[in-house]
Scaffold this active site. Structure first.
Site, PDB file in Angstrom:
ATOM      1  N   LYS A 126      -5.807  -0.567   3.557  1.00 12.89           N
ATOM      2  CA  LYS A 126      -4.416  -0.131   3.927  1.00 12.89           C
ATOM      3  C   LYS A 126      -4.716  -0.009   5.649  1.00 12.89           C
ATOM      4  CE  LYS A 126      -0.309   0.999   2.380  1.00 12.89           C
ATOM      5  NZ  LYS A 126       0.051   0.376   1.145  1.00 12.89           N
ATOM      6  N   ASP A 166       4.349  -2.749   4.148  1.00 16.42           N
ATOM      7  CA  ASP A 166       4.555  -1.465   3.367  1.00 16.42           C
ATOM      8  C   ASP A 166       5.588  -0.951   4.394  1.00 16.42           C
ATOM      9  OD1 ASP A 166       3.100   0.531   1.455  1.00 16.42           O
ATOM     10  OD2 ASP A 166       3.529   1.827   3.411  1.00 16.42           O
TER      11      ASP A 166
HETATM   12  P1  NDP Z   1      10.615   0.229   3.726  1.00 16.25           P
HETATM   13  O1  NDP Z   1      10.108   0.555   5.197  1.00 16.25           O
HETATM   14  O2  NDP Z   1      11.315  -0.927   3.450  1.00 16.25           O
HETATM   15  O3  NDP Z   1      11.776   1.432   3.255  1.00 16.25           O
HETATM   16  C1  NDP Z   1      11.279   2.662   3.420  1.00 16.25           C
HETATM   17  C2  NDP Z   1      12.429   3.521   2.762  1.00 16.25           C
HETATM   18  O4  NDP Z   1      12.043   4.783   2.785  1.00 16.25           O
HETATM   19  C3  NDP Z   1      13.529   3.668   3.931  1.00 16.25           C
HETATM   20  O5  NDP Z   1      14.727   3.911   3.253  1.00 16.25           O
HETATM   21  C4  NDP Z   1      13.213   4.813   4.732  1.00 16.25           C
HETATM   22  O6  NDP Z   1      14.233   5.491   5.535  1.00 16.25           O
HETATM   23  C5  NDP Z   1      12.603   5.818   3.699  1.00 16.25           C
HETATM   24  N1  NDP Z   1      11.684   6.669   4.197  1.00 16.25           N
HETATM   25  C6  NDP Z   1      10.468   6.349   4.747  1.00 16.25           C
HETATM   26  N2  NDP Z   1       9.741   7.590   5.230  1.00 16.25           N
HETATM   27  C7  NDP Z   1      10.486   8.112   4.938  1.00 16.25           C
HETATM   28  C8  NDP Z   1      10.394   9.863   5.035  1.00 16.25           C
HETATM   29  N3  NDP Z   1       9.195  10.215   5.828  1.00 16.25           N
HETATM   30  N4  NDP Z   1      11.569  10.582   4.653  1.00 16.25           N
HETATM   31  C9  NDP Z   1      12.484  10.147   4.069  1.00 16.25           C
HETATM   32  N5  NDP Z   1      12.567   8.864   3.669  1.00 16.25           N
HETATM   33  C10 NDP Z   1      11.856   8.123   4.410  1.00 16.25           C
HETATM   34  O7  NDP Z   1       9.303   0.180   2.795  1.00 16.25           O
HETATM   35  P2  NDP Z   1       9.076  -0.117   1.363  1.00 16.25           P
HETATM   36  O8  NDP Z   1      10.357  -0.149   0.461  1.00 16.25           O
HETATM   37  O9  NDP Z   1       8.132  -1.193   1.460  1.00 16.25           O
HETATM   38  O10 NDP Z   1       8.333   1.299   0.982  1.00 16.25           O
HETATM   39  C11 NDP Z   1       8.778   2.425   0.286  1.00 16.25           C
HETATM   40  C12 NDP Z   1       7.488   2.930  -0.574  1.00 16.25           C
HETATM   41  O11 NDP Z   1       7.063   2.154  -1.708  1.00 16.25           O
HETATM   42  C13 NDP Z   1       6.229   3.370   0.154  1.00 16.25           C
HETATM   43  O12 NDP Z   1       5.814   4.729  -0.105  1.00 16.25           O
HETATM   44  C14 NDP Z   1       5.219   2.037   0.094  1.00 16.25           C
HETATM   45  O13 NDP Z   1       3.836   2.664   0.279  1.00 16.25           O
HETATM   46  C15 NDP Z   1       5.583   2.121  -1.213  1.00 16.25           C
HETATM   47  N6  NDP Z   1       5.259   0.844  -1.924  1.00 16.25           N
HETATM   48  C16 NDP Z   1       5.673  -0.413  -1.280  1.00 16.25           C
HETATM   49  C17 NDP Z   1       4.947  -1.770  -1.809  1.00 16.25           C
HETATM   50  C18 NDP Z   1       5.778  -3.022  -1.121  1.00 16.25           C
HETATM   51  O14 NDP Z   1       5.320  -4.010  -1.707  1.00 16.25           O
HETATM   52  N7  NDP Z   1       6.447  -2.815   0.032  1.00 16.25           N
HETATM   53  C19 NDP Z   1       4.444  -1.850  -3.037  1.00 16.25           C
HETATM   54  C20 NDP Z   1       4.002  -0.353  -3.429  1.00 16.25           C
HETATM   55  C21 NDP Z   1       4.422   0.472  -2.995  1.00 16.25           C
HETATM   56  P3  NDP Z   1      14.328   5.443   7.205  1.00 16.25           P
HETATM   57  O15 NDP Z   1      14.687   3.945   7.194  1.00 16.25           O
HETATM   58  O16 NDP Z   1      15.199   6.338   7.275  1.00 16.25           O
HETATM   59  O17 NDP Z   1      12.939   5.628   7.538  1.00 16.25           O
HETATM   60  O1  2IT Z   2       1.270   0.011  -1.597  1.00 18.51           O
HETATM   61  C1  2IT Z   2       1.031  -1.228  -1.935  1.00 18.51           C
HETATM   62  O2  2IT Z   2       0.800  -1.596  -3.155  1.00 18.51           O
HETATM   63  C2  2IT Z   2       1.761  -2.151  -0.888  1.00 18.51           C
HETATM   64  N1  2IT Z   2       2.379  -1.663   0.001  1.00 18.51           N
HETATM   65  C3  2IT Z   2       1.560  -3.618  -1.211  1.00 18.51           C
HETATM   66  C4  2IT Z   2       0.129  -4.217  -0.896  1.00 18.51           C
HETATM   67  C5  2IT Z   2      -0.043  -5.656  -1.013  1.00 18.51           C
HETATM   68  O3  2IT Z   2      -0.866  -6.247  -0.694  1.00 18.51           O
HETATM   69  O4  2IT Z   2       0.943  -6.629  -1.407  1.00 18.51           O
END
Ligand code: NDP
Ligand code: 2IT
Length: 447
Positions: A126, A166
């Site tokens: 990461k 992420d």
């Molecule tokens: P994005 O940046 O696209 O979206 C993040 C969302 O979460 C936004 O709505 C953001 O609001 C909100 N957010 C972030 N930090 C905070 C906080 N401290 N308090 C409240 N709201 C918060 O990220 P992703 O959708 O990609 O990721 C979301 C989650 O999913 C994370 O935990 C990530 O690790 C996990 N994840 C992502 C994967 C992927 O493929 N993208 C795969 C597996 C897990 P704001 O805009 O106001 O910050």
């Molecule tokens: O938390 C996760 O699994 C991710 N943000 C996606 C990682 C990836 O390599 O696609």
């Protein structure tokens, strides 16, 4: 906790008491390993817990860049290359002001076991930066990404370490990062996933984490002869994961009654329509606006400032999809009181340990992130496979593979817990199944 695990954990705690999130993720995995460590002494003999909790390598660097006013800015950059026993390091990059070593180590540690569960050959890693993309222009984002990659390129490669997105890193950022990498190494290599379709991305990768979590939840619900039809579903977040979770829930006949961002939550008791969701996607992905703006435009949507979704309404299912520790014990109590039967983690570690314990004790189906959100990285693995073959699969083919992988992750998590005599505990099953493959590989590979 097993005595061996307890000793290793206490040493970590002594050594780095400030790494709260990392310690939290280690504690959860170690607690789950108790029956495995009781049944087999080889993990202790080979000192696997001491080895698996120390990253193979951590790279920390400065990221200097010039903003639109011509002023010089400096951020911190990191890549935690945690474990490469079963494949090249693989895991996302997070750009958020809260990023520090504890958060990236917890995410990297989780990623080891998540990637193992996918059954694809990917190690765990990461990275990211404390850079805050909010309010920055496209040019500033590009300058930052280029500077970040100027250093990171020294440490990654298609068979070494393959980052992805992420929080704060989506298609736009991956494009700028990949553009810089390609210029420096003069090769079009599969060194990042989540790429745009125009230059080597995979269909369904943007959808994969959200869709995958819904596929996982469907499998959990099936074990109790339930489904999403007409059920109220609360989602937190409104980014990549939340958006495609919402899309799939609506297609499954469920009612998405909340989405949120760090400012507050929108509540729609009738359930969001596909049209409103399209509006949200444009607002978030193109206009980069705030979720509060949905309530200004859509009549049956209200905005609750400063609130998380969990205590705002009654729902059968909660899908936390924003960030770590966003669903606590008080939220869990309210969810159970309001008839919640399933919580499945789209985000990484969004549920606090006491909330997880409460939900499981109260017979709520609980899908831990390292299993439930594994669809994102699994489809990244499929992107790497397509790049290696120099071809691109149709959306249906990738989606079918994603669904099959999520079903297998569900079965492995469920059956592994049952192997140790424990029913309905996906946390325990996912941790043991994910750990066992990596630990056995480490033993096979020698010290
Ligand atoms: P994005 O940046 O696209 O979206 C993040 C969302 O979460 C936004 O709505 C953001 O609001 C909100 N957010 C972030 N930090 C905070 C906080 N401290 N308090 C409240 N709201 C918060 O990220 P992703 O959708 O990609 O990721 C979301 C989650 O999913 C994370 O935990 C990530 O690790 C996990 N994840 C992502 C994967 C992927 O493929 N993208 C795969 C597996 C897990 P704001 O805009 O106001 O910050
Ligand atoms: O938390 C996760 O699994 C991710 N943000 C996606 C990682 C990836 O390599 O696609």
């Amino acid at each position: 906790m097993h005595k061996y695990a307890q000793g290793v954990y206490e040493n970590l705690e002594k050594e780095m008491p400030w790494q709260k999130e990392f310690l939290q993720s280690v504690f959860e995995v170690f607690e789950s390993l108790r029956p495995l460590l009781n049944s087999d002494t080889k993990y202790e003999k080979y000192r696997i817990l001491e080895r698996i909790t120390v990253p193979e390598r951590i790279i920390m660097f400065q990221v200097p860049w010039v903003d639109d006013k011509g002023e010089i800015q400096v951020n911190r950059g990191y890549r935690v290359q945690f474990n490469s026993a079963i494949g090249p390091y693989k895991g996302g990059l997070r750009f958020h002001p809260s990023v520090n070593l504890s958060i990236l180590k917890f995410l990297g540690f989780e990623q080891i076991f998540k990637n193992s569960l996918t059954t694809l050959p990917m190690g765990g890693g990461k990275g990211g930066s404390n850079f805050d993309p909010k309010g920055k222009s496209d040019i500033e984002i590009m300058h930052f990404c280029q500077s970040f990659m100027r250093e990171l390129q020294n440490h990654i490669g298609p068979d070494t370490d393959v980052p992805a997105g992420d929080i704060g890193v989506g298609g736009r950022e991956i494009g700028y990062l990949f553009g810089m990498y390609k210029k420096i190494v003069n090769a079009h290599q599969s060194v990042l996933t989540g790429k745009s379709l125009n230059f080597g991305g995979s269909l369904i990768r943007p959808e994969a984490t959200g869709y995958g979590n819904v596929y996982f939840a469907i499998e959990m619900l099936k074990t109790r002869r339930e489904d999403f039809d007409n059920r109220n579903v609360m989602i937190s977040g409104s980014g990549n994961v939340a958006q495609y979770t919402a899309e799939k829930i609506i297609s499954e006949g469920g009612k998405v009654i909340t989405m949120s961002d760090s400012g507050g939550t929108i509540l729609c008791k009738d359930g969001l329509t596909h049209e409103t969701l399209e509006f949200i996607m444009d607002l978030k992905n193109v206009k980069r606006g705030r979720i509060s703006e949905v309530a200004d435009k859509v009549s049956n949507v209200e905005y609750v400032a400063g609130q998380k979704p969990w205590q705002l309404a009654e729902a059968s299912v909660a899908l936390p999809s924003a960030t770590q520790n966003e669903l606590d014990l008080e939220d869990a109590r309210e969810l159970v009181k309001n008839g919640c039967i399933c919580v499945s983690e789209g985000a990484n570690m969004p549920t606090t340990p006491d909330a997880v314990e409460y939900l499981i004790k109260n017979n709520v189906l609980f899908g831990p992130g390292k299993a439930a959100n594994a669809g994102g990285v699994a489809t990244s693995g499929l992107e790497m496979s397509q790049n290696a073959m120099r071809l691109g699969w149709e959306a249906e083919k990738v989606d079918n593979k994603l669904r099959e992988i999520m079903c297998n992750v569900h079965t492995a998590s469920k059956e592994t817990a049952e192997e140790f005599g424990i029913k309905d505990n996906y946390v325990l099953g996912a941790n043991i199944a994910g750990f066992r493959k990596v630990a056995d590989a480490m033993i096979d590979l020698g010290v």
